[in-house]
Design an enzyme around this catalytic site. Structure first.
Site, PDB file in Angstrom:
ATOM      1  N   GLY A 204     -35.534  34.098   1.418  1.00  0.00           N
ATOM      2  CA  GLY A 204     -34.703  33.513   3.180  1.00  0.00           C
ATOM      3  C   GLY A 204     -33.544  33.595   2.980  1.00  0.00           C
ATOM      4  O   GLY A 204     -33.579  32.518   4.164  1.00  0.00           O
ATOM      5  N   GLN A 205     -32.817  34.753   2.976  1.00  0.00           N
ATOM      6  CA  GLN A 205     -31.587  35.101   3.080  1.00  0.00           C
ATOM      7  C   GLN A 205     -31.903  35.663   4.170  1.00  0.00           C
ATOM      8  O   GLN A 205     -32.320  36.728   4.618  1.00  0.00           O
ATOM      9  CB  GLN A 205     -30.205  35.649   2.197  1.00  0.00           C
ATOM     10  CG  GLN A 205     -29.012  36.045   3.033  1.00  0.00           C
ATOM     11  CD  GLN A 205     -28.470  36.739   1.859  1.00  0.00           C
ATOM     12  OE1 GLN A 205     -28.530  36.984   0.870  1.00  0.00           O
ATOM     13  NE2 GLN A 205     -26.584  36.741   2.362  1.00  0.00           N
TER      14      GLN A 205
ATOM     15  N   ASN B 262     -29.879  31.415  -0.759  1.00  0.00           N
ATOM     16  CA  ASN B 262     -30.021  32.358  -0.966  1.00  0.00           C
ATOM     17  C   ASN B 262     -29.485  33.724  -1.358  1.00  0.00           C
ATOM     18  O   ASN B 262     -28.435  33.709  -0.701  1.00  0.00           O
ATOM     19  CB  ASN B 262     -30.835  32.000   0.365  1.00  0.00           C
ATOM     20  CG  ASN B 262     -31.435  29.965   0.335  1.00  0.00           C
ATOM     21  OD1 ASN B 262     -32.683  29.442  -0.426  1.00  0.00           O
ATOM     22  ND2 ASN B 262     -31.499  30.045   2.159  1.00  0.00           N
TER      23      ASN B 262
ATOM     24  N   HIS C 261     -22.384  33.113   2.107  1.00  0.00           N
ATOM     25  CA  HIS C 261     -22.280  31.415   2.191  1.00  0.00           C
ATOM     26  C   HIS C 261     -23.433  30.276   1.334  1.00  0.00           C
ATOM     27  O   HIS C 261     -24.879  30.894   0.579  1.00  0.00           O
ATOM     28  CB  HIS C 261     -22.845  31.592   3.499  1.00  0.00           C
ATOM     29  CG  HIS C 261     -24.937  31.624   3.651  1.00  0.00           C
ATOM     30  ND1 HIS C 261     -24.785  33.192   4.351  1.00  0.00           N
ATOM     31  CD2 HIS C 261     -25.584  30.787   4.318  1.00  0.00           C
ATOM     32  CE1 HIS C 261     -26.152  32.721   4.297  1.00  0.00           C
ATOM     33  NE2 HIS C 261     -26.697  32.093   3.836  1.00  0.00           N
TER      34      HIS C 261
ATOM     35  N   HIS D 273     -25.282  27.041   1.548  1.00  0.00           N
ATOM     36  CA  HIS D 273     -26.030  25.770   2.107  1.00  0.00           C
ATOM     37  C   HIS D 273     -25.288  24.471   1.147  1.00  0.00           C
ATOM     38  O   HIS D 273     -25.534  24.421  -0.054  1.00  0.00           O
ATOM     39  CB  HIS D 273     -26.920  25.539   1.547  1.00  0.00           C
ATOM     40  CG  HIS D 273     -28.053  26.969   2.461  1.00  0.00           C
ATOM     41  ND1 HIS D 273     -28.208  27.067   3.207  1.00  0.00           N
ATOM     42  CD2 HIS D 273     -28.482  27.863   1.865  1.00  0.00           C
ATOM     43  CE1 HIS D 273     -28.708  27.905   4.772  1.00  0.00           C
ATOM     44  NE2 HIS D 273     -28.766  28.665   3.321  1.00  0.00           N
TER      45      HIS D 273
HETATM   46  P1  5GP Z   1     -29.813  31.752   5.648  1.00  0.00           P
HETATM   47  O1  5GP Z   1     -31.509  31.810   5.746  1.00  0.00           O
HETATM   48  O2  5GP Z   1     -29.499  33.300   5.768  1.00  0.00           O
HETATM   49  O3  5GP Z   1     -29.498  31.125   3.653  1.00  0.00           O
HETATM   50  O4  5GP Z   1     -29.243  30.670   5.952  1.00  0.00           O
HETATM   51  C1  5GP Z   1     -28.444  31.013   7.428  1.00  0.00           C
HETATM   52  C2  5GP Z   1     -28.225  29.477   7.762  1.00  0.00           C
HETATM   53  O5  5GP Z   1     -27.684  30.099   8.909  1.00  0.00           O
HETATM   54  C3  5GP Z   1     -29.591  28.935   8.501  1.00  0.00           C
HETATM   55  O6  5GP Z   1     -29.575  28.025   7.880  1.00  0.00           O
HETATM   56  C4  5GP Z   1     -29.309  29.408  10.170  1.00  0.00           C
HETATM   57  O7  5GP Z   1     -30.266  27.833  10.607  1.00  0.00           O
HETATM   58  C5  5GP Z   1     -27.866  28.809  10.145  1.00  0.00           C
HETATM   59  N1  5GP Z   1     -27.187  30.126  11.415  1.00  0.00           N
HETATM   60  C6  5GP Z   1     -27.912  30.295  12.351  1.00  0.00           C
HETATM   61  N2  5GP Z   1     -27.362  30.854  13.013  1.00  0.00           N
HETATM   62  C7  5GP Z   1     -26.916  30.170  12.829  1.00  0.00           C
HETATM   63  C8  5GP Z   1     -25.491  29.499  14.443  1.00  0.00           C
HETATM   64  O8  5GP Z   1     -24.626  30.236  15.393  1.00  0.00           O
HETATM   65  N3  5GP Z   1     -24.543  28.716  13.752  1.00  0.00           N
HETATM   66  C9  5GP Z   1     -24.362  27.824  12.834  1.00  0.00           C
HETATM   67  N4  5GP Z   1     -24.062  26.871  12.806  1.00  0.00           N
HETATM   68  N5  5GP Z   1     -25.883  28.307  12.220  1.00  0.00           N
HETATM   69  C10 5GP Z   1     -26.543  29.399  12.296  1.00  0.00           C
END
Ligand code: 5GP
Ligand code: ZN
Length: 119
Positions: free
Chosen positions: A98-99, A92, A105, A107
């Site tokens: 949705g980032q 993302n 990172h 997924h």
């Molecule tokens: P994004 O939304 O930026 O693509 O992905 C961030 C991801 O980090 C989300 O899927 C969210 O669930 C995950 N996430 C947020 N806080 C934490 C955390 O403290 N520990 C872990 N393991 N994942 C987290």
């Protein structure tokens, strides 16, 4: 500066061990850990240990790390047995997509049917 640890970054804190995470794999350059809010039976985040804000920044600043992240995502998929049924690797990029964590990172999602196109 690109690649430098960021004091306030959640994933830099996980790399430093300041925030706990369920680790799946670790190399010199990459960490893989389970997403805290899994969206599939296998939902693992694969990150470079160094801080870059998103996948494009990572690719332009440290292309070898992109290869490291993708290779480790593939290794996790194989360990989780999702490589035979198919899996998805998602970056993302930007708040509109949705980032929410601005440390690059991947997924890794697998273990269930994955629709195309994604939402
Ligand atoms: P994004 O939304 O930026 O693509 O992905 C961030 C991801 O980090 C989300 O899927 C969210 O669930 C995950 N996430 C947020 N806080 C934490 C955390 O403290 N520990 C872990 N393991 N994942 C987290
Ligand atoms: Zn970071």
């Amino acid at each position: 500066m690109a690649g430098e640890p960021q004091a306030d970054c959640l994933f830099c804190k996980i790399v430093r061990g300041e925030v706990p995470a369920t680790l799946v794999r670790e190399t010199e350059t990459v960490l893989a850990f389970r997403d805290i809010n899994p969206q599939a039976p296998t939902h693992v985040l694969v990150i470079p240990k160094a801080h870059y804000r998103d996948a494009a920044d990572l690719a332009s600043s440290a292309p070898q790390l992109v290869a490291d992240v993708l290779r480790e995502a593939g290794e996790v998929a194989a360990e989780e047995k999702t490589d035979s049924t198919g899996y998805r690797i998602v970056f993302n990029t930007g708040a509109g997509a949705g980032q929410t964590v601005f440390h690059a990172h991947a997924h890794l999602l697998g273990g269930r049917g994955l629709e195309w196109p994604p939402g």
